[in-house]
Design an enzyme around this catalytic site. Structure first.
Site, PDB file in Angstrom:
ATOM      1  N   ARG G  94      45.290  44.398  34.159  1.00 56.75           N
ATOM      2  CA  ARG G  94      45.136  45.494  35.124  1.00 56.75           C
ATOM      3  C   ARG G  94      44.842  44.947  36.531  1.00 56.75           C
ATOM      4  NH1 ARG G  94      46.738  46.752  30.973  1.00 56.75           N
ATOM      5  NH2 ARG G  94      46.665  48.747  29.916  1.00 56.75           N
ATOM      6  N   GLU G  97      48.041  43.634  37.865  1.00 60.35           N
ATOM      7  CA  GLU G  97      48.914  44.754  38.242  1.00 60.35           C
ATOM      8  C   GLU G  97      48.522  45.313  39.605  1.00 60.35           C
ATOM      9  OE1 GLU G  97      50.551  47.879  35.287  1.00 60.35           O
ATOM     10  OE2 GLU G  97      48.866  48.843  36.259  1.00 60.35           O
ATOM     11  N   SER G 120      39.756  34.486  52.385  1.00 55.84           N
ATOM     12  CA  SER G 120      39.518  33.287  51.576  1.00 55.84           C
ATOM     13  C   SER G 120      39.092  33.644  50.153  1.00 55.84           C
ATOM     14  CB  SER G 120      38.425  32.432  52.222  1.00 55.84           C
ATOM     15  OG  SER G 120      38.205  31.276  51.433  1.00 55.84           O
TER      16      SER G 120
END
Lengths: 154, 154, 154, 154, 154, 154, 154, 154, 154, 154
Positions: G94, G97, G120
């Protein structure tokens, strides 16, 4: 991407003429004295046409002689680009799966029968036949026949 | 990694016994009433053994009946892991190359002869034969025979 | 993973014996009547040993005759697994790069000289030679020689 | 995708002129004083043309001097894009397979003969020759010759 | 998998001895007269040790002379296997990213300054230095120095 | 696919103008007060131009002020798309190979000298220089200089 | 392969002690004065322990002081190997995604707010919190906080 | 390939209008009552517009009402195609690296705090904020907030 | 690339007509006597239309009878190219994830219930239904129904 | 590699006990009040056991209570590693192929019926049933039922 993008430019002309003339690969194969598989491979740019093939195809398909389809078909094919590997088309995937599942079995049996070498995919021919069994079911029979090439001792 | 790491644990026992008894796949296939390709697939863990297969193999190969080789061979195979894809073994690569080069030709011919569907790789059998032509050259002939499965209309 | 995990089990025994006996591939090749490349391929499990090869190697390397190294070396090699592709080893990568950069150039020249077909990698031999030019620089010369196989018309 | 999409724009012009003039790579190589492999590589955008090469090619192929084909051919090639890796073309795959199968054998022999280093693929030349053996069979002979580069100690 | 599985077997012995002796790569580099980068590469099996290197390392690290670490370190390294590509380690990924982002810029500048060729990664050396700027910030400075190799005309 | 397809649309305009004006990256870098590597990166769409850069470039290259090349060059670059990874271009591959072979050596030396962190590829600059050694051989010297960034403790 | 094979050897010892002592990451984080995410990262070998961390962990988890767990945890982590990418674990997928779907949206917003640069991932911290909304549903809140690094002009 | 090829056709129209009107994502987000991240996702075709969004956007950006941009934006997005994975853009790669390095740490902490389940990436929102610390340094703060979804017992 | 590039050319015509006529897949499915999933698959070029399907679709969607959409839809589909695998679209990824997570569980249960074989994806149909539970939550119910195909004994 | 290497260590114990006790997944599912698919997933380490599940399994399978199988089964699964993707097992590949061929058809129908969102694979259950049609043929029926999750507007 569509398969059309992967084929040589003459493929579209051949497929269109074949549809317009309502010819089957079987018809064309008979006219050319070649196997249906080879004829289909020719349409997909995976085999080379001889001058005789081109002459007969031009007549049979009604191709305009001044197009350069003929010249292109006698060129040296850039093979292997028709589709992705692993195949995403279910029919073609089944053939891939046979190699995946039975590859080492084929190797073991071939090594036992022939020794150390390979079945050529170049000095090779193939055909597709239909069989109907006693229950009325159809079976696809693909024959792969390649010359035995032993590894050279060096 | 070596192929041994990819095979079920009973594979090593079968291959060792086959070598020790100097049996060919042809011998074993005759004893089991199966194709050589199927027998080799059994050795590589790509096919399932029936109780009769196990009984005959145990006797033929002199497997100790109390080992669990027999039980394992009747389990449901976890197919497709014998080797990498694309194949790196030259013999197996040639079969892969045939799918790569002629895949769409096979599809076109099969669609024309049978309609919209596939050749099953499950309801399927195969054999390997040797032919020697008039020049003395050997040819490998692989027959792939699968049931025709039309796409269901839904 | 280390290359050792990718090689057949007899490879380690061969390399150790070769080091212990301070033999070069050239020495072994001369004793076997084979090319150095073939001998090295044998050590990496990429070529098959004949019974004569095994007899000479056993003697030359002082292999214990009752080990099964000999039997294994006469088995059918499971080729192509020695290293990853694309190669990560700089020396081997350079060969890969030559195929990547000049592949279509080789194809175009070979098609022009021979027609539609391939150079066999099976009915094939190879050698490595050293040349020193007038400036004292060394050159590696690899010769790849494979039988011409035309595509069968079918 | 077709190979044309992967080549520099001047490739099509060169191939068309070569076909129209019925010139072989051998003819062009002789005129340029270069190897056929290098000339074919030039056509595929894998090598750089010198001003002299351009002058001779322009004349030989009848290229219009005001096109920018000449200028482009003297640019710095963006090498390595002509085809996919692993190759799908059977002829080119065979070369790849040789690297896959014999890569470590070449490394072992070269290390033994030369030490720790590589064969350059840059300070490199190559040629393709045809040999016919006593049985009338043709053989393709590819020579790869690269400068020996030892790893610098630092 | 852990990096240890990817390294030659002598790597663990070297790293352990270095830790036990509380030596830095700088210390070892000074003792061997080599660059720290080369010494670290030696520890990771990516460079070859000379007999002198081995003698000094054996003494410095207190390696048992009868182990075969020394012999192994003088073998020909099987380079390129230390880690996966693309790198997953953030420090190494940054170097990869520089190649990804600036690769064509380096090529354009190098072609302009040198012509058609490459910077050798074999006839090559490298060093790592630390700079502290006026604000007290540290900078890593990596120098890559490789011999210019022009493409041979052939 | 050709590199042109991977670059922003203004790249072609810049390269054409540079060729037409016979300017080198060195010339342009001097005019802009930037490094040649940065200027080449700008041409390949891998760096951002400041308003001053645009003003000078427009004048130097004779770009038409009403084109939107200037506006585009001040946009935020979509970096990293110029070429495939692993690189297929030999010159760029050598840089990749250095990361592959020496990546862990760089990490070990940098960790020892600086602690736990990375060399920034963002707060970073680079240059390419030419050195000629006493034998007349040319060397490419690439300097990579990035700010040291320690991992934050959290 | 199991995740255990991908972790440093001290990971198993830490997880076992944590389970045996029935400690949560929250407990350990409080004892170390670090974030739970950092502590979990430490357990997976993705972060470095300071001497104080080691001292407290040794006491809290009852680690035997003479084991070398402590020493290992102060080494420089070989980050990024805990799991495969793309992730196969649903929870981790997830997050992947989110990067896949919103990556360019994050870039566009960050460029607009900050300019040309990156957030960063080194000078970085993160925390996980639980929120319960008015309907009683729980929400996971992950905060990613990284220092802004503008691209250096060079 | 350029990112434009990967986006829906209305993306270009939106970005052009935004630039022409000199609007920021913040301006647009305020007008739509949505998050800047969501608005940017809308521009990249990764989120769906409501009829109200479309009405406001049409007015704000001065889109011609008879174009079909509005209709397209209310269609169901084909998400996930904006960029390659792993990302090549440095800013987006840093987010990917966070998942790679801290993925299992997030999982461990979330499992401990919430049980067996995932953070939804669908029932999800996100924002980007800027913080300036006491030293004047800027920090990017990304908040990912997703509903907790426990695995259903079945 | 956009999904449009991956679909057959008639897809766009079908989707446009469906939108213009404000028809749902449910409406079309009812008119054709087929499942909504099959109709959607037809639109995406993943299923074949019968002459009756074409006749009804032509009327229902108001397709011009002289276009060749009808002919194309009766051709043999080139299946499997609609989207990338692994899927990047979140909705489709969830289906992929179910195969990834539960694949072996499905296999174990199916083998136990049916024996050694597969569920056909060709002799197959599927439907999507909506259920609302007692709490008002909606559930998607996908039924996959395929003929049982036992492995043939050979 | 064999699937055993990819499973948690308790898997082997569970499968052995199940075989020894001659229990089916149906038997175990009935005893646990769970679906057969969930039980099989538990055996493959893809689902979590509740304390009650563990108590019943321990009794039913005769697991030694002092083993740590129970504790492990209550841990948080590291899902998704049971097999490779794309699947090589024919039965599992067929499920993958359904996603490949019908993925966009499912998406189109679900979007039409439910709006913009996904079917959850977490708040999800599944079952496998056997149906026998009037011709005596068996059909496998897999039901996938997942909660509808609309994309949150933000």
């Amino acid at each position: 991407s569509s398969i059309i993008d992967r084929l040589p430019s003459y493929s579209a002309a051949l497929f269109e003429a074949k549809t317009a003339k309502r010819l089957t690969f079987e018809d064309i194969a008979r006219a050319l004295g070649r196997s249906e598989v080879a004829v289909a491979a020719l349409f997909y740019g995976q085999a080379r046409a001889s001058p005789e093939d081109v002459a007969r195809l031009t007549e049979l398909l009604g191709l305009s002689p001044e197009t350069n389809v003929a010249a292109q078909m006698m060129g040296f094919p850039d093979r292997g680009r028709a589709g992705p590997m692993p195949p995403v088309e279910p029919l073609i995937y089944r053939l891939y799966e046979i190699v995946q599942n039975y590859g080492y079995a084929f190797k073991a049996v071939i090594n036992e029968k022939f020794g150390d070498g390979i079945m050529s995919a170049i000095c090779f021919h193939s055909k597709v036949e239909k069989e109907v069994d006693e229950t009325g079911s159809s079976w696809v029979v693909i024959t792969l026949k390649g010359k035995w090439l032993p590894f050279t001792r060096f």
